[in-house]
Each structure stands twice: as C-alpha cells, then as structure tokens.
Design a protein around this motif. Sequence first.
Motif, short mmCIF file in Angstrom:
data_model
loop_
_atom_site.label_atom_id
_atom_site.label_comp_id
_atom_site.label_asym_id
_atom_site.label_seq_id
_atom_site.Cartn_x
_atom_site.Cartn_y
_atom_site.Cartn_z
N TYR A 70 0.44 -1.33 0.13
CA TYR A 70 0.31 0.12 0.08
C TYR A 70 0.43 1.21 -0.02
CZ TYR A 70 1.03 -0.76 4.84
OH TYR A 70 1.74 -0.65 6.23
N GLY A 71 0.49 2.23 -0.06
CA GLY A 71 0.86 3.78 -0.36
C GLY A 71 1.30 3.98 -1.46
N GLY A 72 0.24 3.50 -2.78
CA GLY A 72 0.72 4.27 -3.92
C GLY A 72 -0.82 5.36 -3.98
N ARG B 292 5.60 -2.80 -12.83
CA ARG B 292 5.13 -3.02 -14.24
C ARG B 292 4.44 -1.50 -15.16
NH1 ARG B 292 2.18 -8.44 -15.40
NH2 ARG B 292 4.34 -8.93 -15.91
N ALA B 293 5.16 -0.99 -15.57
CA ALA B 293 4.35 0.06 -16.45
C ALA B 293 3.49 -0.44 -17.59
CB ALA B 293 5.99 1.36 -17.44
N PRO B 294 2.68 0.38 -17.85
CA PRO B 294 2.59 -0.35 -19.30
C PRO B 294 2.99 -0.41 -20.65
CG PRO B 294 1.43 2.08 -18.46
CD PRO B 294 2.13 1.35 -17.86
N THR C 64 5.85 5.69 -13.49
CA THR C 64 4.33 5.84 -13.14
C THR C 64 4.46 4.23 -13.76
OG1 THR C 64 3.71 8.36 -14.10
CG2 THR C 64 2.24 6.34 -14.51
N ALA C 65 3.59 3.18 -12.67
CA ALA C 65 3.38 1.62 -12.80
C ALA C 65 2.95 1.58 -11.77
CB ALA C 65 5.25 0.80 -12.78
N GLY D 265 -0.62 -5.54 -6.43
CA GLY D 265 -0.05 -4.09 -6.93
C GLY D 265 -0.50 -2.92 -6.23
N THR D 266 0.32 -1.92 -6.38
CA THR D 266 -0.64 -0.74 -6.13
C THR D 266 0.13 0.37 -6.48
OG1 THR D 266 -0.03 0.69 -4.00
CG2 THR D 266 1.65 0.20 -4.51
N GLN D 267 -0.83 0.78 -7.47
CA GLN D 267 -0.97 1.66 -8.77
C GLN D 267 -0.36 3.49 -8.40
OE1 GLN D 267 -1.56 1.94 -12.14
NE2 GLN D 267 0.02 3.82 -12.41
N VAL D 268 1.20 3.55 -8.96
CA VAL D 268 1.54 4.78 -8.57
C VAL D 268 1.85 6.48 -10.07
CG1 VAL D 268 3.92 5.81 -8.31
CG2 VAL D 268 3.01 3.99 -7.15
N THR D 269 1.16 7.25 -9.57
CA THR D 269 0.81 7.84 -10.35
C THR D 269 1.82 9.25 -10.78
OG1 THR D 269 -1.53 6.61 -11.44
CG2 THR D 269 -0.68 9.16 -12.49
N VAL D 270 2.82 9.41 -11.57
CA VAL D 270 3.36 10.67 -11.53
C VAL D 270 3.21 12.00 -12.97
CG1 VAL D 270 6.23 11.06 -11.20
CG2 VAL D 270 5.15 9.47 -10.09
N SER D 271 2.33 12.03 -12.20
CA SER D 271 2.01 13.35 -13.70
C SER D 271 3.22 14.61 -13.67
CB SER D 271 1.15 14.36 -13.17
OG SER D 271 1.04 15.01 -11.70
#
Length: 121
Positions: free
Chosen positions: A5-7, A37-39, A89-90, A114-120
Amino acid sequence: QLQAYGGGLVQAGGSLRLSCAASERTFSTYAMGWFRRAPGRERDLVAAIKWSGDSTYYADSVKGRFTISRDNAKNTVYLQMNSLKPEDTAVYYCAAGPRGNYADYRTYNYWGQGTQVTVSS
C-alpha cells in the motif's frame, strides 16, 4: 500474505513511500523486493534487500532516488521514492523469496497485489 500500500498520484519531483506488510513472521528471513510494471512493459525489479537488511540492490533507473528498507520486527518492507518522474508511473509489487540471490528477479516467488503509482508532469 503480502499486502502493499501507499501508492497514489503525485506530481513530478514529489515523494511517496510504499509499504509492504507480510502476514507471517517467516518473511523476516526472506529476501524482499519491489518490482514495477509500466503499461506495455514487462515487470522489472526496482529494488531489493537481503533478509538481514545489510545489503541492497537498485536498478540504475532509480539509484539515488529510491531507498528500500525493512523492519523485521514489524514484518514490513518499505520503498521510499523521492524525485519522482513521470516514467516512474507503474503498478508496484512487493515480493519475497526464501532463498537465492536477492538481486536476482528469479529469487522471488511470493507476490503481493500491486499498488498504482502515477506521477504527473
């Protein structure tokens, strides 16, 4: 048995800390790793730590920005991510391996969700 957790969503240059809690005390003797894992890409080993906590591995892409650590008393491993970039982002996964080289992705055979991390940008 592994709960990550924490994404979340963060702007470029920001920080996040991921945590992975193991349900069993046994994992304190295992190597622990963080993969992502990135898209459109394969799952890559990002950081890993020996069961004792005294040796770590980092992929070149995250060296100097990410720090892996563990607290065996809490059965928890952490990934501190600083200076985040959009290419970070992954979906991030924690994993455990009972034997083998902690820096080798083939060591890991227990996986958390998994936990999603998104960097804008």
